[in-house]
Scaffold this active site. Sequence first.
Site, PDB file in Angstrom:
ATOM      1  N   LYS A 159       0.877  -1.173   0.000  1.00  0.00           N
ATOM      2  CA  LYS A 159       0.000   0.000   0.000  1.00  0.00           C
ATOM      3  C   LYS A 159       0.914   1.222   0.000  1.00  0.00           C
ATOM      4  CE  LYS A 159      -4.116   1.500   2.503  1.00  0.00           C
ATOM      5  NZ  LYS A 159      -4.974   1.823   1.372  1.00  0.00           N
TER       6      LYS A 159
HETATM    7  N1  PMP Z   1      -8.267  -2.094  -2.561  1.00  0.00           N
HETATM    8  C1  PMP Z   1      -7.613  -0.923  -2.567  1.00  0.00           C
HETATM    9  C2  PMP Z   1      -6.966  -0.467  -3.812  1.00  0.00           C
HETATM   10  C3  PMP Z   1      -7.564  -0.137  -1.399  1.00  0.00           C
HETATM   11  O1  PMP Z   1      -6.928   1.027  -1.391  1.00  0.00           O
HETATM   12  C4  PMP Z   1      -8.217  -0.579  -0.228  1.00  0.00           C
HETATM   13  C5  PMP Z   1      -8.189   0.264   1.017  1.00  0.00           C
HETATM   14  N2  PMP Z   1      -7.050   0.012   1.801  1.00  0.00           N
HETATM   15  C6  PMP Z   1      -8.882  -1.809  -0.268  1.00  0.00           C
HETATM   16  C7  PMP Z   1      -8.882  -2.544  -1.452  1.00  0.00           C
HETATM   17  C8  PMP Z   1      -9.560  -2.358   0.956  1.00  0.00           C
HETATM   18  O2  PMP Z   1      -8.599  -2.745   1.913  1.00  0.00           O
HETATM   19  P1  PMP Z   1      -8.884  -2.711   3.482  1.00  0.00           P
HETATM   20  O3  PMP Z   1     -10.099  -3.537   3.705  1.00  0.00           O
HETATM   21  O4  PMP Z   1      -7.681  -3.300   4.095  1.00  0.00           O
HETATM   22  O5  PMP Z   1      -9.110  -1.296   3.851  1.00  0.00           O
END
Ligand code: PMP
Length: 308
Positions: A159
């Site tokens: 991320k």
């Molecule tokens: N996909 C992307 C591209 C994201 O940025 C996020 C947000 N972090 C998610 C999926 C969902 O991830 P999470 O449930 O860990 O927030």
Amino acid sequence: MPITEAEKIWKDGALVDWADANVHVLSHAVHYGSGVFEGIRAYATERGPAVWHLDEHLKRLFRSAKLYHMDIPYSVEAITDAVREVIRANGLDACYIRPVVLRGYGEMGVNPLNAPVNVFIATWPWGAYLGEDALENGVRIKISSWRRNTQNALPSSAKATGQYINGVLAKIESLKAGYDEAVMLNEQGYITDGSGENLFIVRDSRLTTPPISAGCLDGITRGSVIRIARDLGYEVTEENLVRTDLYNADECFFTGTAAEITPVREVDDRAVGEGHRGPVTKELQGAFFAATKGETEAYASWLTYVNE
Ligand code: PMP
């Protein structure tokens, strides 16, 4: 969405005033997108604010940093304490938490290895990402003409701030075309994720979500929803999906820390199922929000209480 300012931000080991949590314009991250971050939520419970899956989020933060050879100069325990400290200092109950680790000021040029690493943790109150109304009535989405970055260009397991410029293109396209959110396909034409959400479909009471290998982020909400759905007796599979799987689904929904569980009511101008939130999505939302409030014994370990 406008930011509701809080009082303090944790910066490199100490709390500073909100307005003083700055970086220099010549910081490496500003030019080359060399930061890694997390989006986390704390929920209001009877025992005060509790952070949802704090351990998982911090593990992912450290994994993202490792991938880019960034040494975070604090332990996981120190960052855990810092998250609790900044929520307490801001007197927040339910809130959003944004840790960001970035390459700072001191060197110019693509080589990041000699730039300092700065760590910030901000918290502020944040409502439903795609709107309060969306949680009940669902959103309209568009399959983007922009492809998701491929694994061997920008690895979706990290991320990293710079990687989000891909999602920014897709998000702009969808908003300008009158939709609420975009979903990107990978180079093979399979569904990946939204610009900030994972995606599920429901067909004949079976849930399916794309595998991580399709190029989507390994979402923490995705993992929670898979577990909750299985515990409720649903079959859940991770399988590649094509765009028509979305058109033909009985139900479709997004998952994400910010988006929580948001129903999708239309894909490319085609109503999904009945065109409104379906019964499985509603049931999952109920179970999910109960867990975030600390009401479900089986998921008690998913919460870190800030004041205990
Ligand atoms: N996909 C992307 C591209 C994201 O940025 C996020 C947000 N972090 C998610 C999926 C969902 O991830 P999470 O449930 O860990 O927030």
